[in-house]
Design an enzyme around this catalytic site. Structure first.
Site, PDB file in Angstrom:
ATOM      1  N   HIS A 295       5.090 -36.189  19.698  1.00 37.98           N
ATOM      2  CA  HIS A 295       5.872 -36.816  18.947  1.00 37.98           C
ATOM      3  C   HIS A 295       7.392 -36.088  18.843  1.00 37.98           C
ATOM      4  O   HIS A 295       7.628 -35.079  19.067  1.00 37.98           O
ATOM      5  CB  HIS A 295       5.728 -36.432  17.036  1.00 37.98           C
ATOM      6  CG  HIS A 295       4.440 -37.473  17.377  1.00 37.98           C
ATOM      7  ND1 HIS A 295       4.106 -38.681  16.900  1.00 37.98           N
ATOM      8  CD2 HIS A 295       2.818 -37.013  17.493  1.00 37.98           C
ATOM      9  CE1 HIS A 295       2.872 -39.282  16.322  1.00 37.98           C
ATOM     10  NE2 HIS A 295       2.712 -37.718  16.873  1.00 37.98           N
TER      11      HIS A 295
ATOM     12  N   HIS B 272      -3.201 -43.970  17.342  1.00 40.24           N
ATOM     13  CA  HIS B 272      -3.894 -43.188  16.709  1.00 40.24           C
ATOM     14  C   HIS B 272      -5.123 -43.669  15.241  1.00 40.24           C
ATOM     15  O   HIS B 272      -4.942 -44.466  14.805  1.00 40.24           O
ATOM     16  CB  HIS B 272      -2.592 -42.645  15.533  1.00 40.24           C
ATOM     17  CG  HIS B 272      -2.034 -41.585  15.896  1.00 40.24           C
ATOM     18  ND1 HIS B 272      -0.547 -41.694  17.163  1.00 40.24           N
ATOM     19  CD2 HIS B 272      -1.892 -40.375  15.340  1.00 40.24           C
ATOM     20  CE1 HIS B 272      -0.245 -41.100  17.042  1.00 40.24           C
ATOM     21  NE2 HIS B 272      -0.712 -39.679  16.043  1.00 40.24           N
TER      22      HIS B 272
ATOM     23  N   ASP C  71       0.891 -32.634  19.661  1.00 39.39           N
ATOM     24  CA  ASP C  71       0.957 -33.188  19.075  1.00 39.39           C
ATOM     25  C   ASP C  71       2.488 -32.839  17.967  1.00 39.39           C
ATOM     26  O   ASP C  71       3.472 -33.807  18.643  1.00 39.39           O
ATOM     27  CB  ASP C  71       0.298 -33.540  18.004  1.00 39.39           C
ATOM     28  CG  ASP C  71      -0.027 -34.185  16.896  1.00 39.39           C
ATOM     29  OD1 ASP C  71       0.328 -35.356  16.964  1.00 39.39           O
ATOM     30  OD2 ASP C  71      -0.603 -34.389  15.487  1.00 39.39           O
ATOM     31  N   ASP C  72       2.484 -32.015  17.635  1.00 39.92           N
ATOM     32  CA  ASP C  72       3.953 -31.661  16.651  1.00 39.92           C
ATOM     33  C   ASP C  72       4.182 -30.544  16.602  1.00 39.92           C
ATOM     34  O   ASP C  72       3.862 -29.815  15.650  1.00 39.92           O
ATOM     35  CB  ASP C  72       4.071 -32.370  16.087  1.00 39.92           C
ATOM     36  CG  ASP C  72       3.308 -33.332  15.009  1.00 39.92           C
ATOM     37  OD1 ASP C  72       4.429 -34.630  14.671  1.00 39.92           O
ATOM     38  OD2 ASP C  72       2.644 -33.431  14.747  1.00 39.92           O
TER      39      ASP C  72
ATOM     40  N   HIS D  55       0.345 -37.019  24.181  1.00 42.39           N
ATOM     41  CA  HIS D  55       0.585 -37.059  22.971  1.00 42.39           C
ATOM     42  C   HIS D  55       1.428 -35.529  22.351  1.00 42.39           C
ATOM     43  O   HIS D  55       0.962 -34.946  22.309  1.00 42.39           O
ATOM     44  CB  HIS D  55      -0.706 -36.793  22.604  1.00 42.39           C
ATOM     45  CG  HIS D  55      -1.003 -37.336  20.990  1.00 42.39           C
ATOM     46  ND1 HIS D  55      -1.762 -38.391  20.578  1.00 42.39           N
ATOM     47  CD2 HIS D  55      -0.075 -37.051  20.148  1.00 42.39           C
ATOM     48  CE1 HIS D  55      -2.110 -38.745  19.264  1.00 42.39           C
ATOM     49  NE2 HIS D  55      -0.685 -37.929  18.470  1.00 42.39           N
TER      50      HIS D  55
ATOM     51  N   GLU E 282      -8.379 -39.867  12.485  1.00 43.90           N
ATOM     52  CA  GLU E 282      -7.338 -38.439  12.365  1.00 43.90           C
ATOM     53  C   GLU E 282      -8.271 -38.134  11.077  1.00 43.90           C
ATOM     54  O   GLU E 282      -8.476 -37.207  10.383  1.00 43.90           O
ATOM     55  CB  GLU E 282      -6.602 -38.269  12.431  1.00 43.90           C
ATOM     56  CG  GLU E 282      -5.176 -36.518  12.313  1.00 43.90           C
ATOM     57  CD  GLU E 282      -4.480 -37.143  12.614  1.00 43.90           C
ATOM     58  OE1 GLU E 282      -3.730 -38.286  12.821  1.00 43.90           O
ATOM     59  OE2 GLU E 282      -3.736 -36.219  12.496  1.00 43.90           O
TER      60      GLU E 282
END
Ligand code: ADE
Ligand code: ZN
Length: 330
Positions: free
Chosen positions: A14, A192, A273-274, A12, A195
């Site tokens: 981005h 997603h 994630d980021d 996962h 969250e």
């Protein structure tokens, strides 16, 4: 072997969200696009909350305007991942940002990304696959166009379909057509959920989109019957604890539900994630989790194995990666 060097699987990530801030600043200077407001005085990305994060993310992405920009981005991101021991990664790709959902343009961006991935495979020993991902707050009509891009380019590199963006906008059923289109094209399905919304939204996502994996999903912990259902269904959660903590969903590592989810039999995996937005790396995630939950090498072997089993890639690739993991975990 250090923790950093230890082989890891990451499901996962981005692509734009993994862009190093210096890389984005460099592009903004080259293209004379002023996005100086998205950085703090130390040059890090600056945002107030999740919704502002999405705006900053989109502003950073505004300097990525050609396939070559994405080629360079992919190399920069994979270099960071490989430095943290990632041997296999999957990244979310957005035709919304890559050519405005025009199929011809999307193919050009994808070609540039794939070429970079092939270089990274040889030079850095990291294997990448792409998960095409509409942005929820751009709405269901645009998601349909994204799904068509995904279905038309499904193959050896594009192997999955997901959905990201503001979870509070629209309902999962609004995207059912897009997910059915992607599923019929043979793509693996993730979404997603759980969250920014709780158990009801996770249930609605399972019902409408039928994913085998879920991005985050951590708020299932608010309903233990749902936790047991996830465990029973074998739904794999792509958990990103550092992201959840940086965005204020949980106050600290010990209070993050990943430990409870794991103990109750849910298939959990760990991702970033980021990473530059959340000042993290997969090495840091492993380090903090080991500390918070007393997790030993055996637990990390299980997490890696779960991630590899759930990966959207072919059997030969999995077998090769499994050998590397077995050698490392002993
Ligand atoms: N896009 C990038 N990061 C995201 C996140 N954590 N949740 C939803 N959409 C995202
Ligand atoms: Zn995400």
């Amino acid at each position: 072997m250090t923790l950093r060097q230890h082989p890891k699987i990451e499901l996962h990530l981005h692509l734009e969200g993994a862009a190093p801030p210096a890389f984005i600043r460099g592009l903004s200077q080259e293209k004379k696009i002023d996005i100086s407001g998205i950085f703090d005085e130390r040059g890090h990305y600056a945002y107030r909350d999740f919704w502002h994060f999405l705006k900053v993310y989109e502003a950073a992405t505004s300097v990525l305007v050609t396939p070559m920009d994405y080629h360079r981005l992919t190399l920069a991101v994979l270099e960071q991942s490989a430095e943290n021991g990632v041997i296999y990664g999957e990244t979310f790709l957005s035709p919304d940002f890559c050519g405005g959902r025009d199929l011809g343009a999307w193919r050009e961006y994808l070609h540039a990304i794939e070429e970079a991935a092939a270089i990274a495979r040889i030079q850095m020993g990291i294997t990448l696959r792409g998960i095409v991902t509409p942005i929820r707050h751009f709405g269901p009509d645009k998601a349909r166009e994204v799904a068509v891009c995904a279905a038309e380019t499904a193959g050896a590199f594009v192997t999955g379909f997901g959905i990201a963006g503001d979870e509070k906008v629209c309902e999962p059923a609004d995207f059912a057509w897009s997910f059915d289109c992607a599923r019929e094209a043979g793509l693996g399905i993730t979404a997603h959920a759980g969250e920014w919304r709780g158990p009801d939204h996770i249930r609605a996502t399972l019902k409408a989109l039928n994913p085998t994996r879920m991005g985050h999903g951590v708020r299932a912990i608010e309903d233990l019957a749902l936790v047991d259902e996830l465990a029973e269904r074998g739904t794999v959660l792509e958990v990103c604890p550092g992201s959840n903590i940086a965005l204020g969903i949980y106050p600290d590592w010990r209070k993050h539900p990943i430990g409870q989810l794991f103990d109750r039999g849910v298939k959990v995996t760990v991702s970033t994630d980021d990473p530059p937005f959340f000042h993290t790396s997969l090495t840091r995630e492993w380090d903090r989790l080991a500390d918070a939950f007393d997790w030993d090498a055996g637990v990390f072997a299980t997490l890696n194995r779960t991630a590899l089993d759930a990966a959207f890639c072919d059997r030969d690739t999995k077998e090769t990666l499994a050998k590397t993991l077995e050698a490392a975990h002993g």
